[in-house]
Design a protein around this motif. Structure first.
Motif, PDB file in Angstrom:
ATOM      1  N   GLY A  28      26.992  29.455  31.602  1.00 42.37           N
ATOM      2  CA  GLY A  28      28.592  28.935  31.945  1.00 42.37           C
ATOM      3  C   GLY A  28      28.733  27.961  32.977  1.00 42.37           C
ATOM      4  N   SER A  29      27.367  27.261  33.546  1.00 41.64           N
ATOM      5  CA  SER A  29      27.627  26.209  34.469  1.00 41.64           C
ATOM      6  C   SER A  29      28.156  26.602  35.724  1.00 41.64           C
ATOM      7  CB  SER A  29      28.294  24.933  33.974  1.00 41.64           C
ATOM      8  OG  SER A  29      27.938  23.846  34.706  1.00 41.64           O
ATOM      9  N   LEU A  71      29.361  35.114  34.780  1.00 36.30           N
ATOM     10  CA  LEU A  71      30.098  36.182  33.913  1.00 36.30           C
ATOM     11  C   LEU A  71      29.364  36.470  32.940  1.00 36.30           C
ATOM     12  CD1 LEU A  71      33.641  34.238  33.831  1.00 36.30           C
ATOM     13  CD2 LEU A  71      32.995  36.123  35.387  1.00 36.30           C
ATOM     14  N   ASP A  90      29.859  34.831  29.496  1.00 34.56           N
ATOM     15  CA  ASP A  90      29.156  33.515  29.117  1.00 34.56           C
ATOM     16  C   ASP A  90      27.821  33.684  28.755  1.00 34.56           C
ATOM     17  OD1 ASP A  90      30.668  31.987  32.162  1.00 34.56           O
ATOM     18  OD2 ASP A  90      31.204  31.614  29.810  1.00 34.56           O
ATOM     19  N   VAL A 145      34.004  30.585  18.870  1.00 39.04           N
ATOM     20  CA  VAL A 145      34.997  31.615  18.288  1.00 39.04           C
ATOM     21  C   VAL A 145      34.914  32.935  19.137  1.00 39.04           C
ATOM     22  CG1 VAL A 145      35.708  33.000  16.541  1.00 39.04           C
ATOM     23  CG2 VAL A 145      35.382  30.694  15.976  1.00 39.04           C
ATOM     24  N   LEU A 198      36.571  32.557  22.458  1.00 38.31           N
ATOM     25  CA  LEU A 198      37.942  32.976  22.518  1.00 38.31           C
ATOM     26  C   LEU A 198      38.099  34.264  22.543  1.00 38.31           C
ATOM     27  CD1 LEU A 198      39.013  30.086  19.642  1.00 38.31           C
ATOM     28  CD2 LEU A 198      39.704  30.207  22.151  1.00 38.31           C
ATOM     29  N   PHE A 199      37.505  35.241  21.978  1.00 32.20           N
ATOM     30  CA  PHE A 199      37.686  36.679  21.809  1.00 32.20           C
ATOM     31  C   PHE A 199      37.531  37.524  23.169  1.00 32.20           C
ATOM     32  CE2 PHE A 199      39.591  37.863  17.828  1.00 32.20           C
ATOM     33  CZ  PHE A 199      38.975  36.521  16.941  1.00 32.20           C
ATOM     34  N   PRO A 232      37.451  34.863  29.629  1.00 28.98           N
ATOM     35  CA  PRO A 232      38.825  34.566  30.217  1.00 28.98           C
ATOM     36  C   PRO A 232      39.263  33.215  29.803  1.00 28.98           C
ATOM     37  CG  PRO A 232      37.111  35.035  32.025  1.00 28.98           C
ATOM     38  CD  PRO A 232      36.488  35.141  30.753  1.00 28.98           C
ATOM     39  N   PHE A 233      40.244  33.146  29.429  1.00 28.45           N
ATOM     40  CA  PHE A 233      41.166  32.093  28.736  1.00 28.45           C
ATOM     41  C   PHE A 233      41.997  31.183  29.553  1.00 28.45           C
ATOM     42  CE2 PHE A 233      42.457  29.376  25.361  1.00 28.45           C
ATOM     43  CZ  PHE A 233      43.742  29.263  25.381  1.00 28.45           C
ATOM     44  N   SER A 234      41.735  30.015  29.552  1.00 32.09           N
ATOM     45  CA  SER A 234      42.577  29.224  30.180  1.00 32.09           C
ATOM     46  C   SER A 234      43.051  27.950  29.379  1.00 32.09           C
ATOM     47  CB  SER A 234      41.790  28.328  31.394  1.00 32.09           C
ATOM     48  OG  SER A 234      42.825  27.452  32.281  1.00 32.09           O
ATOM     49  N   SER A 235      44.396  27.840  29.210  1.00 27.53           N
ATOM     50  CA  SER A 235      44.837  26.712  28.231  1.00 27.53           C
ATOM     51  C   SER A 235      44.668  25.320  28.665  1.00 27.53           C
ATOM     52  CB  SER A 235      46.341  27.135  27.674  1.00 27.53           C
ATOM     53  OG  SER A 235      47.175  27.275  29.092  1.00 27.53           O
ATOM     54  N   GLU A 236      44.245  25.114  30.037  1.00 25.74           N
ATOM     55  CA  GLU A 236      44.334  23.947  30.391  1.00 25.74           C
ATOM     56  C   GLU A 236      43.437  22.888  29.366  1.00 25.74           C
ATOM     57  OE1 GLU A 236      43.756  22.502  34.877  1.00 25.74           O
ATOM     58  OE2 GLU A 236      41.944  23.077  34.029  1.00 25.74           O
ATOM     59  N   TYR A 239      42.847  23.062  26.439  1.00 26.48           N
ATOM     60  CA  TYR A 239      43.406  23.093  24.984  1.00 26.48           C
ATOM     61  C   TYR A 239      44.770  22.080  25.409  1.00 26.48           C
ATOM     62  CZ  TYR A 239      39.986  26.072  23.620  1.00 26.48           C
ATOM     63  OH  TYR A 239      38.695  26.773  23.425  1.00 26.48           O
ATOM     64  N   LEU A 240      45.358  22.151  26.329  1.00 23.09           N
ATOM     65  CA  LEU A 240      46.625  21.408  26.843  1.00 23.09           C
ATOM     66  C   LEU A 240      46.195  19.858  26.854  1.00 23.09           C
ATOM     67  CD1 LEU A 240      48.931  23.282  28.986  1.00 23.09           C
ATOM     68  CD2 LEU A 240      49.402  22.662  26.847  1.00 23.09           C
TER      69      LEU A 240
END
Lengths: 316, 448
Positions: B155-156, B164, B167, B203, B206-207, B210-214, B216-217
């Protein structure tokens, strides 16, 4: 071996296509459901551990505001207590410890009693930094040993002001178990130092010099230079004031402070690289120097700090 | 080694060609992160970062096409895509901090010309590269990517940062899918094993991650189409002699790495060859140097051949140079569509790491196979063994090398360079008597 493909579908290609289709659909649905629950990204921080503890403290403060002390039960979960950080809660008024995920023996004791190796009162530091507009997450740094361990190491914690439903004012913080040299810490220290100098408050220079103040942590300290490069608080040697840093090279042979001054002619603040030597190695260790123009007693000065540059794991 | 599904001159059908070039392009996207890192380091704007990413992609695309061509003395004719070169990152950052982008660009152009000159020299040095040296170089190119591959697989994280479990899980599942399909898959499942693995990993992330919308925004905010040219000021170049030596050393390392990649590509594409065919290698090195110079001229970061993409070609058996041409065109076009770059850059890092580990496995073993392609006598055993031990030591135990005289330090500054140079040295020392016999026999034959 080789040969042109006819594009013919192999047995199982239909299955594969179907599988890919299901994956894309599942991913799209999941993305749509996650959108509103996204965590804040904290882009100014380089380390994951830092972002996690910030998120944990944010979440902890929300729980405390909703549930009061009953939120402590949730703090035992891995989202709030793990190898990287822990949560603590202290009362504002008397510094009484209400919860401590890292050292439960501290619960009930007054945080104001504790001073780190440099004589820094952690409780006082937290209260001070919670009022600092340059430090939105209330970061403090202190030199402390882990429970049962003989050696001390630098620790950093972020803090947030919280009011419980019963009106009790307290602060919740997250303590990182490992020191992480976030360059944002240098920015906070430099901006705060510049504001202090410009306020003309008595003892400002002594505060910058103090080993137990907020301008000295993780083997880095704020430096102060005259407009012509003469050091007031030297970047490298505290006792060697009044030398002109523009005359000095770093380990790579460059003049970092000449570059810094060049950049500061065009802008208020600047970052430049500064190279030191890694002991017993031909590699150089890169630091960042963050500095800005300020004024002290009506005369222009340059305030700055050098921090170790965050490196990717593969760059070590 | 995978049987070839698409050989060097095969032209895959359009759909296959498109998918295979997308698969190659996915790995190339790692290089698009480097301009972002550089611009962040010099305090540049988001606009500058986006422009530099686009320019680097365009340079990568052109470089990939040139590499696939077989023009006279220019291009190898192999599938050996170009990517933003991580070996240039630090020196480029320093140049940019010292003298802004014009200085960085000028020094990268300088490096490109150095590489092109080195290509001319390498052409006359075929005798220096017997199979054991070739194999060792190719293997070391793969080994040199292990740190970045593994770091991405995790996860670099930054050095000292949290790792994590999510990752590791995502990277592991993605890698297992890629490997599983490559071993047991048939037809398209094997051919697109990397793409499918990437999708599964993405995918899964995504499940569980931890999700950050940055990220994708950024897709929503990215421009659909943008030509990354701001005027003639973009082509201003500067030069500083104090940076010439570090860039020269990096050029040599870059050339050696490209040489290793081209050797591997040659071995994979033409397994029937008994020894290196220097003509395409020289052409490839020349094209690589030109691409580096071009990248600097237009304002991107230096580009280099990509070892993991060569490994991917070996894994899938799709080595057609027309895939290279299609990949190059795709990348050039995508360079003008920032929204597509934003989509690909939202890929979880652990998935990218899995893709690199998958591809690099082939690179390393290709080198081992080449080394062992001839009978290993004592001379070759010690050539390979001693070169590896002392060469790898420069990376594993770097402290003693700091005490070397300064003129020797660049040779031992990284394991790839030191192992390659040492292997050439040891080979010719241990074969000195044979070489002398051959020379003597040649002279006596000439007298007769």
């Amino acid at each position: 071996m080789g040969g042109k493909s006819t594009g013919k579908m192999f047995k199982g290609d239909t299955l594969l296509l179907g599988f890919v289709g299901v994956l894309v659909l599942a991913g799209g649905v999941r993305l749509a459901t996650l959108w509103d629950s996204s965590e804040q990204s904290y882009p100014e921080y380089n380390y994951r551990a830092t972002r996690r503890v910030l998120h944990a403290v944010e979440r902890a403060s929300q729980l405390l505001e909703e549930k009061g002390v009953e939120a402590f039960e949730a703090f035992e979960g891995s989202d709030f207590k793990n190898d990287d950080f822990y949560i603590y809660v202290y009362r504002y008024e008397d510094s009484g410890c209400l919860y401590h995920g890292g050292n439960p023996d501290l619960v009930g004791q007054a945080g104001a009693r504790f001073h780190d190796l440099q004589g820094r009162s952690v409780h006082e530091s937290v209260l001070e930094q919670l009022q600092n507009p340059n430090n939105p997450y209330g970061w403090v740094h202190y030199n402390w040993n882990r429970p049962g361990e003989i050696l001390a190491e630098w620790k950093s914690s972020c803090n947030r002001d919280v009011t419980l439903p019963d009106g009790t004012r307290l602060y919740v913080g997250g303590g990182l178990n490992w020191p992480v040299p976030e360059v944002e810490f240098a920015r906070i220290a430099v901006e705060s130092a510049a504001d202090l100098l410009e306020s003309g408050a008595p003892g400002a220079l002594e505060s910058l010099r103090s080993a137990s103040g907020p301008f000295n942590f993780m083997e880095s300290e704020v430096f102060l230079l005259e407009e012509d490069g003469m050091s007031i608080l030297d970047p490298a040697f505290r006792g060697l004031e009044s030398r002109n840093v523009l005359d000095y090279r770093d380990a790579s042979g460059r003049y970092p402070f000449r570059l810094l001054y060049q950049k500061l002619q065009a802008r208020e603040n600047a970052w430049v690289p500064l190279y030191g030597r890694v002991p017993q190695s031909m590699n150089l260790k890169e630091k960042y120097v963050y500095a800005r123009r300020a004024s002290m007693d009506g005369r222009p000065v340059v305030v700055g700090m050098a921090m170790n540059k965050p490196t990717q794991l593969w760059q070590k | 080694m995978s049987d070839l599904i698409y050989a060097q001159e095969d032209v895959p059908p359009p759909l296959q060609l498109g998918l295979l070039s997308i698969q190659q392009g996915v790995l190339l996207f790692l290089g698009t992160m480097l301009p972002i890192i550089l611009v962040a380091a010099i305090g540049g704007s988001q606009e500058m970062a986006v422009r530099m990413v686009s320019l680097t992609m365009i340079a990568s695309g052109i470089g990939t096409i040139l590499q696939a061509l077989r023009l006279r003395g220019f291009g190898s004719g192999y599938l050996c895509p170009n990517v933003g070169g991580p070996s240039y990152l630090t020196v480029s950052m320093n140049a940019a901090m010292l003298g802004g982008l014009p200085l960085m660009q000028g020094m990268v152009v300088f490096s490109g010309f150095v590489e092109m000159l080195l290509a001319r020299v390498v052409g006359r040095l075929r005798f220096l590269f017997p199979p054991v040296v070739v194999g060792l170089t190719v293997m070391m190119v793969g080994i040199s990517i292990i740190p970045v591959s593994f770091s991405n697989f995790l996860g670099s994280p930054m050095a000292g940062d949290a790792i994590l479990w999510q990752d590791i899980a995502v990277g592991s599942v993605a890698l297992l899918v890629m490997v599983g399909l490559n071993i047991w898959g048939k037809g398209n499942a094997k051919l697109y094993s990397l793409l499918v693995g990437v999708l599964v990993g993405w995918v899964l992330a995504l499940f569980i991650s931890p999700f950050s919308s940055e990220k994708y925004l950024a897709i929503a905010e990215a421009q659909l189409f943008s030509l990354p040219f701001i005027g003639f000021s973009q082509f201003r170049l500067a030069f500083d002699w104090s940076l010439a030596l570090p860039f020269f050393v990096i050029s040599i390392c870059g050339s050696l790495k490209t040489f290793g990649n081209l050797l591997a590509a040659q071995k994979i594409t033409r397994p029937d060859l008994e020894g290196p065919d220097m003509k395409p290698l020289v052409g490839g090195l020349t094209a690589d140097g030109f691409s580096t110079a071009l990248a600097g001229f237009i304002g991107g970061i230096a580009v280099d051949t990509s070892s993991s993409n060569v490994g991917l070609a070996a894994a899938t058996g799709a080595v057609s140079r027309w895939i290279g041409v299609a990949t190059g065109i795709l990348f050039m076009v995508l360079g003008c569509f920032p929204v597509v770059a934003a989509v690909i850059s939202s890929m979880p890092t652990a998935v990218m790491g899995a893709a690199m580990v998958f591809a690099v496995s082939f690179m390393i073993v290709t080198g081992v196979q080449e080394m062992l392609s001839e009978k290993m006598d004592q001379r070759k055993i010690f050539t390979a063994g001693l070169a590896m031990i002392f060469g790898l030591s420069s990376g594993l135990v770097p402290e003693p090398f700091a005490q070397l005289p300064e003129f020797l330090q660049p040779i031992f500054s990284n394991p790839l360079t030191s192992t390659t140079i040492l292997s050439i040295f040891f080979y010719h020392i241990f074969h000195a008597d044979i070489t002398y016999q051959q020379w003597k026999a040649g002279r006596e034959g000439a007298k007769d």
